[in-house]
Design a protein around this motif. Structure first.
Motif, PDB file in Angstrom:
ATOM      1  N   ASP A  31       0.855  -1.177   0.000  1.00 54.63           N
ATOM      2  CA  ASP A  31       0.000   0.000   0.000  1.00 54.63           C
ATOM      3  C   ASP A  31       0.900   1.240   0.000  1.00 54.63           C
ATOM      4  OD1 ASP A  31      -2.348   1.393  -0.061  1.00 54.63           O
ATOM      5  OD2 ASP A  31      -3.076   0.699   1.881  1.00 54.63           O
ATOM      6  N   GLN A  32       0.285   2.374  -0.147  1.00 54.02           N
ATOM      7  CA  GLN A  32       1.045   3.625  -0.050  1.00 54.02           C
ATOM      8  C   GLN A  32       0.339   4.568   0.910  1.00 54.02           C
ATOM      9  OE1 GLN A  32       1.466   4.516  -4.297  1.00 54.02           O
ATOM     10  NE2 GLN A  32       3.615   3.968  -4.130  1.00 54.02           N
ATOM     11  N   TRP A  33       1.139   5.150   1.769  1.00 53.57           N
ATOM     12  CA  TRP A  33       0.630   6.124   2.724  1.00 53.57           C
ATOM     13  C   TRP A  33       1.203   7.484   2.384  1.00 53.57           C
ATOM     14  CZ3 TRP A  33       1.702   3.334   8.054  1.00 53.57           C
ATOM     15  CH2 TRP A  33       0.713   2.361   8.261  1.00 53.57           C
ATOM     16  N   GLU A  34       0.484   8.485   2.821  1.00 51.84           N
ATOM     17  CA  GLU A  34       1.023   9.841   2.743  1.00 51.84           C
ATOM     18  C   GLU A  34       2.259   9.897   3.642  1.00 51.84           C
ATOM     19  OE1 GLU A  34       0.941  13.531   1.200  1.00 51.84           O
ATOM     20  OE2 GLU A  34      -0.645  12.082   0.825  1.00 51.84           O
ATOM     21  N   TYR A  52       4.592   9.792  12.251  1.00 58.04           N
ATOM     22  CA  TYR A  52       3.658   8.904  11.533  1.00 58.04           C
ATOM     23  C   TYR A  52       2.668   8.198  12.449  1.00 58.04           C
ATOM     24  CZ  TYR A  52       6.356  10.002   7.495  1.00 58.04           C
ATOM     25  OH  TYR A  52       6.943  10.702   6.478  1.00 58.04           O
ATOM     26  N   VAL A  55      -1.006   7.452  11.275  1.00 55.02           N
ATOM     27  CA  VAL A  55      -1.336   6.336  10.379  1.00 55.02           C
ATOM     28  C   VAL A  55      -0.894   4.996  10.969  1.00 55.02           C
ATOM     29  CG1 VAL A  55      -1.532   7.478   8.142  1.00 55.02           C
ATOM     30  CG2 VAL A  55       0.735   6.911   9.032  1.00 55.02           C
ATOM     31  N   TYR A  59      -3.208   1.354  12.061  1.00 52.84           N
ATOM     32  CA  TYR A  59      -2.779   0.147  11.341  1.00 52.84           C
ATOM     33  C   TYR A  59      -2.364  -0.937  12.331  1.00 52.84           C
ATOM     34  CZ  TYR A  59       0.015  -3.027   8.525  1.00 52.84           C
ATOM     35  OH  TYR A  59       0.523  -4.159   7.948  1.00 52.84           O
ATOM     36  N   PHE A 100       7.395   0.276   6.587  1.00 47.61           N
ATOM     37  CA  PHE A 100       6.847   1.511   6.031  1.00 47.61           C
ATOM     38  C   PHE A 100       8.021   2.447   5.777  1.00 47.61           C
ATOM     39  CE2 PHE A 100       4.917   5.818   7.071  1.00 47.61           C
ATOM     40  CZ  PHE A 100       4.514   6.026   5.757  1.00 47.61           C
ATOM     41  N   GLY A 126       6.864   6.496   1.482  1.00 44.82           N
ATOM     42  CA  GLY A 126       5.418   6.318   1.351  1.00 44.82           C
ATOM     43  C   GLY A 126       4.987   4.892   1.070  1.00 44.82           C
TER      44      GLY A 126
END
Ligand SMILES: [Fe+2]
Length: 179
Positions: A31-34, A52, A55, A59, A100, A126
């Motif tokens: 996945d991709q996170w900001e 972070y 987020v 998770y 991440f 990201g």
């Protein structure tokens, strides 16, 4: 943004959706996170985790992860060669390996066998990836030797590497891939 390479087929995927579905079909979650936080090269673990937390916490809570830490690699790191070698040969873990990426780049190589060609995901800021337990893989810091990533664990003892000593990694590492 991640890049997926399949060297034996001279194929490369750069679209996040294509990478995500290629990996999902093979049981690898991506996945991709900001990842907007600007972090100093020597930012300490708490600074990275705090940046972070918004987020990371949801998770971790949703997936049963108990602890998080930060791996921070840069060219001046003491014991860099030893650390690099530890990850650079094919191994498995009894727990999923979740990373991440918050800065730099790192290469996850996968050897799924059962007729699948070896492939590599170059992960960058990201990108979030979970290597399933018992999957043959290895990790390369890449030519820039610069990567910062958050790691989450259910139980850190599950992350001990079990080396296969297959030697499969050598010819692929010699390619020197980089974003
Ligand atoms: Fe690993």
């Amino acid at each position: 943004m991640a890049i997926l390479h399949i060297p034996d087929q001279e194929q490369k995927l750069t679209e996040p959706a294509a990478i995500k579905s290629f990996l999902a079909e093979r049981g690898i979650w991506f996945d991709q996170w900001e990842a907007g936080a600007e972090l100093a090269e020597d930012a300490d673990q708490d600074t990275v985790l705090q940046a972070y937390e918004h987020v990371l916490k949801p998770y971790m809570n949703a997936n049963g992860y108990q602890t998080a830490d930060v791996i921070s690699v840069h060219p001046k790191l003491p014991n860099l060669d030893m650390l690099k070698t530890k990850f650079l040969t094919e191994h498995t873990h009894s727990e999923d390996e979740v990373r991440f990426f918050v800065d730099g780049e790192g290469l996850f190589w996968f050897n799924l066998e059962n007729g699948e060609p070896v492939f590599c995901v170059i992960c960058q800021k990201g990108d979030l990836i979970s290597v399933p337990a018992n999957t043959k893989h290895w990790f390369d810091f890449g030519p820039k030797l610069s990567v910062k990533a958050i790691r989450v664990f259910i139980d850190q003892s599950g992350w001990v590497p079990h080396y296969t000593e297959s030697g499969v990694d050598q010819s692929y590492n010699a390619l020197g891939l980089s974003a």
